[in-house]
Design an enzyme around this catalytic site. Structure first.
Site: not given
Length: 339
Positions: A152, A195-197, A234, A238, A265, A294
């Site tokens: 995160g 560690p991800g992103r 994304r 959010y 649309c 992402y």
């Protein structure tokens, strides 16, 4: 296949299907991170049917409310992920795993959320994980060798962000972990993070072509692109924010306040709202940065839009990694029926 050793693969998810769990056993992956009590019984049954043992961890919800968007907080008391450490039955739930002859219990996993800049939240997570591990270890009279602290770690998207210095922060996490273990008089064999992103987000960008522009009666100047929420959901999902440039006018001053909108649309199909760009015209290229994490992984075919290509670039050389979808690809699985 990718050639990645299956022992390095770990399976997550709050609603793993039986088919997915069977696949994990067939490929003999490193471990399965169990999300909830119900999953324990299903996995045990599948192990018995296949006459296989599996290494597992348990995802626990440690109740830390990290400062990030509501949709990507994953450790609040109301979260759909994991079993809460505040549940009176948590020890009983772990005991089910420990007593199951088809499972080897490795330890606990947690994840407090995504895109977090509050380092204090990670330190609190370490303390909670260590204390809970000791509590369960003593209650069941077992040695628990591992914990996984999740990930995160926030990255830079816009000037509002100050990305975590991962190297420095890792040092502080290790120091905090060592102090927590010493305070609880505990030892662990393995501590993992995800560690991800933070290791891939800034490695990728998305390149769009401007199809047209329009200034509305209400005063909003739109830049229309050949993509949108289908390749980057994304902002719509959010309210994630990005920075962009007109790639073929990179040296020009960014003075126009514009909203970059996609083809779908949906009024919410926006990539950037009220951002500053150089004067963009039909045919120009818009580069949106920090989409390596992402972007494509969350892409979709909403409104039957084909997904874009993915190109790798290194040392002035490029290679096509994923082909652009065609309209034929979109109907590939359709079946002609005659009722």
């Amino acid at each position: 296949t990718s050639g990645l050793p299956m022992k390095k693969v770990h399976m997550h998810g709050n609603n793993k299907t039986d088919e997915e769990l069977k696949m994990c056993l067939d490929y003999e992956i490193g471990s399965i991170v169990i999300d909830n009590e119900e999953e324990i019984g299903r996995l045990s049954k599948i192990c018995k049917e296949k006459n296989k043992k599996v290494k597992v961890m348990m995802r626990i919800n440690i109740g830390i409310d990290a400062h990030t968007h509501e949709y990507i907080k994953t450790s609040k008391h109301s979260s759909k992920f994991g079993e809460s450490i505040f549940d009176d039955r948590i020890t009983e739930i772990i005991e089910k795993i420990v007593k199951d002859e088809n499972m080897e219990f490795l330890g606990f996993h947690c994840h407090i959320g995504s895109q977090i800049f509050d380092t204090k939240a990670f330190h609190e997570g370490i303390e909670s994980m260590v204390k809970e591990t000791k509590k369960i270890s003593e209650a069941l009279g077992i040695y628990i060798p591992e914990i996984n602290l999740g990930g995160g770690f926030g990255v830079y998207y816009t000037e509002k962000d100050t990305a975590i210095d991962v190297e420095q922060f890792m040092k502080s996490m290790i120091e905090h972990l060592e102090r927590s273990l010493e305070a609880e008089k505990m030892k662990l064999e393995k501590v993992s993070i995800e560690p991800g992103r933070s290791i891939v987000a800034n490695a990728g960008s998305t390149l769009y072509t401007v199809g047209g522009t329009k200034t509305t009666y209400g005063g909003v100047k739109y830049i229309f692109i050949d993509g949108g929420m289908t390749d980057n959901i994304r902002p719509a999902l959010y309210q994630a924010e990005y920075e962009a440039i007109v790639a073929n006018k990179a040296n020009e001053t960014a003075e126009d306040v514009v909203t970059i909108a996609g083809k779908c649309c949906e009024s919410g199909d926006l990539i950037i709202k009220n951002g500053k760009l150089a004067n963009a015209e039909t045919g120009d290229l818009i580069l949106v940065a920090t989409t390596g994490a992402y972007g494509y992984s969350m892409s979709n075919n909403y409104n039957k839009a084909p997904r874009p290509a993915v190109v790798f670039v290194k040392d002035r050389k490029s290679a096509l990694s994923i082909k652009k979808e065609s309209f034929e690809d979109l109907v590939r699985n359709d079946v002609l029926i005659d009722l």
